[in-house]
Design a protein around this motif. Structure first.
Motif, PDB file in Angstrom:
ATOM      1  N   VAL A   1       0.820  -1.214   0.000  1.00 30.96           N
ATOM      2  CA  VAL A   1       0.000   0.000   0.000  1.00 30.96           C
ATOM      3  C   VAL A   1       0.852   1.261   0.000  1.00 30.96           C
ATOM      4  O   VAL A   1       0.626   2.172  -0.819  1.00 30.96           O
ATOM      5  CB  VAL A   1      -0.982  -0.034   1.189  1.00 30.96           C
ATOM      6  CG1 VAL A   1      -1.706   1.304   1.315  1.00 30.96           C
ATOM      7  CG2 VAL A   1      -1.994  -1.167   1.008  1.00 30.96           C
ATOM      8  N   PRO A   2       1.854   1.410   0.906  1.00 33.22           N
ATOM      9  CA  PRO A   2       2.700   2.615   0.834  1.00 33.22           C
ATOM     10  C   PRO A   2       3.446   2.729  -0.494  1.00 33.22           C
ATOM     11  O   PRO A   2       3.604   3.836  -1.023  1.00 33.22           O
ATOM     12  CB  PRO A   2       3.676   2.442   1.998  1.00 33.22           C
ATOM     13  CG  PRO A   2       3.004   1.500   2.932  1.00 33.22           C
ATOM     14  CD  PRO A   2       2.229   0.568   2.062  1.00 33.22           C
ATOM     15  N   ALA A   3       3.888   1.587  -1.039  1.00 26.77           N
ATOM     16  CA  ALA A   3       4.614   1.634  -2.309  1.00 26.77           C
ATOM     17  C   ALA A   3       3.718   2.129  -3.434  1.00 26.77           C
ATOM     18  O   ALA A   3       4.110   2.996  -4.227  1.00 26.77           O
ATOM     19  CB  ALA A   3       5.172   0.246  -2.637  1.00 26.77           C
ATOM     20  N   CYS A   4       2.493   1.608  -3.514  1.00 29.76           N
ATOM     21  CA  CYS A   4       1.577   2.045  -4.574  1.00 29.76           C
ATOM     22  C   CYS A   4       1.184   3.512  -4.382  1.00 29.76           C
ATOM     23  O   CYS A   4       1.056   4.261  -5.359  1.00 29.76           O
ATOM     24  CB  CYS A   4       0.341   1.158  -4.586  1.00 29.76           C
ATOM     25  SG  CYS A   4       0.678  -0.547  -5.132  1.00 29.76           S
ATOM     26  N   GLY A   5       0.984   3.924  -3.107  1.00 31.43           N
ATOM     27  CA  GLY A   5       0.702   5.331  -2.852  1.00 31.43           C
ATOM     28  C   GLY A   5       1.833   6.216  -3.315  1.00 31.43           C
ATOM     29  O   GLY A   5       1.605   7.282  -3.910  1.00 31.43           O
TER      30      GLY A   5
ATOM     31  N   VAL B   1       1.309   1.675 -14.319  1.00 33.61           N
ATOM     32  CA  VAL B   1       0.711   0.402 -14.729  1.00 33.61           C
ATOM     33  C   VAL B   1       0.947  -0.664 -13.660  1.00 33.61           C
ATOM     34  O   VAL B   1       0.035  -1.419 -13.287  1.00 33.61           O
ATOM     35  CB  VAL B   1       1.291  -0.052 -16.083  1.00 33.61           C
ATOM     36  CG1 VAL B   1       0.798  -1.445 -16.436  1.00 33.61           C
ATOM     37  CG2 VAL B   1       0.915   0.942 -17.176  1.00 33.61           C
ATOM     38  N   ILE B   2       2.165  -0.704 -13.127  1.00 29.47           N
ATOM     39  CA  ILE B   2       2.479  -1.683 -12.076  1.00 29.47           C
ATOM     40  C   ILE B   2       1.634  -1.412 -10.838  1.00 29.47           C
ATOM     41  O   ILE B   2       1.063  -2.339 -10.235  1.00 29.47           O
ATOM     42  CB  ILE B   2       3.974  -1.619 -11.736  1.00 29.47           C
ATOM     43  CG1 ILE B   2       4.801  -2.074 -12.939  1.00 29.47           C
ATOM     44  CG2 ILE B   2       4.287  -2.456 -10.501  1.00 29.47           C
ATOM     45  CD1 ILE B   2       6.292  -1.927 -12.750  1.00 29.47           C
ATOM     46  N   ALA B   3       1.510  -0.135 -10.450  1.00 33.46           N
ATOM     47  CA  ALA B   3       0.746   0.202  -9.246  1.00 33.46           C
ATOM     48  C   ALA B   3      -0.730  -0.129  -9.415  1.00 33.46           C
ATOM     49  O   ALA B   3      -1.371  -0.675  -8.499  1.00 33.46           O
ATOM     50  CB  ALA B   3       0.929   1.685  -8.908  1.00 33.46           C
ATOM     51  N   VAL B   4      -1.292   0.188 -10.581  1.00 29.59           N
ATOM     52  CA  VAL B   4      -2.717  -0.086 -10.809  1.00 29.59           C
ATOM     53  C   VAL B   4      -2.981  -1.591 -10.803  1.00 29.59           C
ATOM     54  O   VAL B   4      -3.952  -2.064 -10.186  1.00 29.59           O
ATOM     55  CB  VAL B   4      -3.160   0.547 -12.141  1.00 29.59           C
ATOM     56  CG1 VAL B   4      -4.558   0.069 -12.523  1.00 29.59           C
ATOM     57  CG2 VAL B   4      -3.151   2.068 -12.034  1.00 29.59           C
TER      58      VAL B   4
ATOM     59  N   ALA C   1      -1.200  -3.833  -9.323  1.00 33.10           N
ATOM     60  CA  ALA C   1      -0.984  -4.341  -7.973  1.00 33.10           C
ATOM     61  C   ALA C   1      -2.194  -4.097  -7.085  1.00 33.10           C
ATOM     62  O   ALA C   1      -2.568  -4.942  -6.265  1.00 33.10           O
ATOM     63  CB  ALA C   1       0.262  -3.699  -7.358  1.00 33.10           C
ATOM     64  N   VAL C   2      -2.840  -2.948  -7.259  1.00 29.50           N
ATOM     65  CA  VAL C   2      -3.970  -2.577  -6.395  1.00 29.50           C
ATOM     66  C   VAL C   2      -5.250  -3.302  -6.814  1.00 29.50           C
ATOM     67  O   VAL C   2      -6.011  -3.780  -5.963  1.00 29.50           O
ATOM     68  CB  VAL C   2      -4.168  -1.053  -6.397  1.00 29.50           C
ATOM     69  CG1 VAL C   2      -5.469  -0.676  -5.693  1.00 29.50           C
ATOM     70  CG2 VAL C   2      -2.988  -0.382  -5.737  1.00 29.50           C
ATOM     71  N   PHE C   3      -5.501  -3.392  -8.120  1.00 27.17           N
ATOM     72  CA  PHE C   3      -6.817  -3.853  -8.581  1.00 27.17           C
ATOM     73  C   PHE C   3      -6.848  -5.298  -9.081  1.00 27.17           C
ATOM     74  O   PHE C   3      -7.939  -5.829  -9.317  1.00 27.17           O
ATOM     75  CB  PHE C   3      -7.322  -2.933  -9.699  1.00 27.17           C
ATOM     76  CG  PHE C   3      -7.584  -1.527  -9.229  1.00 27.17           C
ATOM     77  CD1 PHE C   3      -8.697  -1.242  -8.454  1.00 27.17           C
ATOM     78  CD2 PHE C   3      -6.713  -0.502  -9.552  1.00 27.17           C
ATOM     79  CE1 PHE C   3      -8.950   0.046  -8.029  1.00 27.17           C
ATOM     80  CE2 PHE C   3      -6.959   0.791  -9.123  1.00 27.17           C
ATOM     81  CZ  PHE C   3      -8.072   1.078  -8.349  1.00 27.17           C
ATOM     82  N   ALA C   4      -5.716  -5.949  -9.253  1.00 33.02           N
ATOM     83  CA  ALA C   4      -5.726  -7.298  -9.832  1.00 33.02           C
ATOM     84  C   ALA C   4      -6.478  -8.280  -8.942  1.00 33.02           C
ATOM     85  O   ALA C   4      -7.390  -8.998  -9.404  1.00 33.02           O
ATOM     86  CB  ALA C   4      -4.293  -7.782 -10.064  1.00 33.02           C
ATOM     87  N   ALA C   5      -6.147  -8.348  -7.678  1.00 32.75           N
ATOM     88  CA  ALA C   5      -6.802  -9.318  -6.790  1.00 32.75           C
ATOM     89  C   ALA C   5      -8.271  -8.983  -6.552  1.00 32.75           C
ATOM     90  O   ALA C   5      -9.141  -9.876  -6.677  1.00 32.75           O
ATOM     91  CB  ALA C   5      -6.034  -9.406  -5.460  1.00 32.75           C
ATOM     92  N   PRO C   6      -8.645  -7.725  -6.210  1.00 34.50           N
ATOM     93  CA  PRO C   6     -10.071  -7.430  -6.016  1.00 34.50           C
ATOM     94  C   PRO C   6     -10.912  -7.681  -7.262  1.00 34.50           C
ATOM     95  O   PRO C   6     -12.033  -8.201  -7.173  1.00 34.50           O
ATOM     96  CB  PRO C   6     -10.073  -5.943  -5.629  1.00 34.50           C
ATOM     97  CG  PRO C   6      -8.723  -5.703  -5.040  1.00 34.50           C
ATOM     98  CD  PRO C   6      -7.807  -6.575  -5.834  1.00 34.50           C
TER      99      PRO C   6
ATOM    100  N   GLY D   1      -1.667 -10.726  -8.598  1.00 38.33           N
ATOM    101  CA  GLY D   1      -1.917  -9.419  -7.986  1.00 38.33           C
ATOM    102  C   GLY D   1      -1.220  -9.269  -6.650  1.00 38.33           C
ATOM    103  O   GLY D   1      -0.630  -8.220  -6.356  1.00 38.33           O
ATOM    104  N   LEU D   2      -1.276 -10.314  -5.816  1.00 40.68           N
ATOM    105  CA  LEU D   2      -0.586 -10.247  -4.530  1.00 40.68           C
ATOM    106  C   LEU D   2       0.923 -10.178  -4.719  1.00 40.68           C
ATOM    107  O   LEU D   2       1.629  -9.499  -3.943  1.00 40.68           O
ATOM    108  CB  LEU D   2      -0.959 -11.466  -3.682  1.00 40.68           C
ATOM    109  CG  LEU D   2      -2.415 -11.520  -3.193  1.00 40.68           C
ATOM    110  CD1 LEU D   2      -2.662 -12.807  -2.413  1.00 40.68           C
ATOM    111  CD2 LEU D   2      -2.755 -10.300  -2.342  1.00 40.68           C
ATOM    112  N   GLY D   3       1.433 -10.866  -5.737  1.00 38.43           N
ATOM    113  CA  GLY D   3       2.866 -10.773  -6.022  1.00 38.43           C
ATOM    114  C   GLY D   3       3.264  -9.366  -6.430  1.00 38.43           C
ATOM    115  O   GLY D   3       4.296  -8.835  -5.991  1.00 38.43           O
ATOM    116  N   LEU D   4       2.444  -8.760  -7.289  1.00 36.67           N
ATOM    117  CA  LEU D   4       2.716  -7.374  -7.679  1.00 36.67           C
ATOM    118  C   LEU D   4       2.651  -6.439  -6.476  1.00 36.67           C
ATOM    119  O   LEU D   4       3.484  -5.537  -6.311  1.00 36.67           O
ATOM    120  CB  LEU D   4       1.721  -6.936  -8.745  1.00 36.67           C
ATOM    121  CG  LEU D   4       1.854  -7.579 -10.125  1.00 36.67           C
ATOM    122  CD1 LEU D   4       0.674  -7.168 -11.011  1.00 36.67           C
ATOM    123  CD2 LEU D   4       3.163  -7.166 -10.785  1.00 36.67           C
TER     124      LEU D   4
END
Length: 410
Positions: free
Chosen positions: A10-14, A108-111, A113-118, A158-161
């Motif tokens: 979460v901090p990394a994507c933020g 692209v990586i952040a998006v 990572a955040v949305f793949a699993a949900p 997604g969790l890996g990202l």
């Protein structure tokens, strides 16, 4: 496991999201900045401030100490191109223009990572409502076998990202920012010299003020004490001279009073001289002088003195007065029952630590507070800083209070 992934991701994507937004704004403003920057000094100064802001954010994300900032942009007039080309901070700051192209891939990586699993969970649950309308890995989901095969796979990706790729990308971006926007060695040396000059200017000004106050105190003590005693002595000797022939007994009594006054004047004069440079330092050295102060303290003092070696006279005097003032303050204000005093040589520096178990709450003030506290500590600070020493006071409410002093002996 999931908690650790979220704590990292979460901090990394933020961080990556904010870098993207600032990068896009900077990219949009670049053409206008290149066209008008040479005309508008505030534009180049703002770019340097933005570079320092990026360095600070990168250092905070990496949990590193505050990054050394770039020096401020050189002051210049509008259209002063010569100064602009000489401004090393400005040219370092232009490296910011290399970062925006990178933030698109990072976004692209952040998006993902955040949305793949949900999105995978939603697709696995809701695909029967709209067969083929939901996708997993870009594959339309129109059967349970696709949902149960591609769904968990996308969740794992997604969790890996989120847990590894996004944090690694954010750390790489932060390190790149710190490296690309770092001031040059010459700028660092200049900044250190400027800080040193500012520190010396401040401490020397404090030393001059402290010296002036000390001179005024000595003058006041001599004027109100010793001088008054000497004037009275001269008058008594004159009166004894006048009455010597008519009444020798009265003259003798006056001379006895004059002798007592002379002894009192000598005592007061020795007291004034002792505040300038205590004779005990010349007689017994710093260790002996501190031992004498500790022995005279009404509060028990546990004294530990190491090997001191050769100590300059100015350092000896500063250390002596710090101990004297500290013990006086402890006696007056701390309500302490015990004092620890450590004095030792640490390489080229003299280390002094005074700790009491009192009520704490000591502060360094230019003026004494209603209880008479603070001004003595202010004088100690000026005395220590005048010889390039360092002093640190720790005194939380409830105690204990510790005064640490480091004095250069080289």
């Amino acid at each position: 496991m999931l908690t650790k992934i979220l704590a990292r991701g979460v901090p990394a994507c933020g961080y990556l999201f904010i870098r993207y937004l600032r990068g896009i704004v900077l990219l949009a403003a670049t053409p206008l900045g290149l066209l008008l920057g040479w005309l508008i000094p505030d534009a180049t100064a703002g770019l340097v401030k933005l570079a320092n802001s990026e360095r600070d954010r990168a250092a905070r994300y990496l949990q590193q100490p505050a990054a050394t900032p770039l020096p401020d942009a050189l002051a210049r007039q509008s259209g002063d191109v010569v100064t602009l080309f000489k401004d090393k901070s400005f040219w370092r700051s232009t490296s910011l223009l290399l970062l925006p192209p990178l933030v698109i891939a990072e976004l692209v990586i952040a998006v993902c990572a955040v949305f793949a699993a949900p999105s995978a969970v939603l697709a696995m649950v809701l695909w029967p409502l709209d067969p083929g309308g939901f996708t997993l890995f870009g594959v339309p989901v129109d059967s349970w076998w696709k949902a149960l095969v591609f769904g968990p796979a996308q969740i794992l990706v997604g969790l890996g990202l989120l847990g590894w790729v996004a944090p690694a990308t954010a750390r790489w971006h932060a390190r790149l920012t710190l490296g690309v926007l770092a001031p040059s060695a010459a700028q660092l040396e200049t900044a250190l010299l400027n800080e040193r000059v500012a520190e010396l200017t401040r401490t020397r000004a404090g030393a001059v003020d402290s010296h002036g106050a000390e001179l005024r105190r000595i003058e006041r003590d001599l004027h109100d004490g010793t001088q008054a005693q000497l004037v009275s002595l001269a008058m008594r000797i004159g009166l004894a001279k006048q009455t010597m022939a008519a009444d020798p007994e009265k003259a003798a009594k006056i001379l006895d009073d004059a002798r007592d006054g002379a002894e009192q004047a000598m005592t007061e004069l020795r007291g004034v001289l002792r505040t300038m440079y205590p004779p005990i330092l010349a007689d017994r050295g710093l260790a002996g002088a501190v031992s004498a102060l500790s022995a005279r303290s009404p509060i028990p003092v546990e004294l530990r003195v190491g090997e001191l070696g050769a100590v300059p006279a100015a350092v000896e005097a500063a250390a002596y007065f710090v101990v004297a003032e500290s013990l006086t303050n402890i006696t007056k204000h701390s309500a302490a029952g015990h004092v620890d005093l450590l004095l030792e040589r640490r390489g080229p520096k003299l280390y002094l630590a005074i700790t009491d178990d009192g009520i704490g709450g000591a502060r360094v003030n230019e003026q004494a507070d209603l209880l008479g506290r603070g001004s003595g500590l202010h004088g100690m600070v000026h005395r220590v800083e005048a010889i390039d020493g360092q002093i640190e006071l720790q005194s939380p409410i409830g105690g204990p209070t510790t005064v640490e002093v480091i004095l250069p002996c080289a």
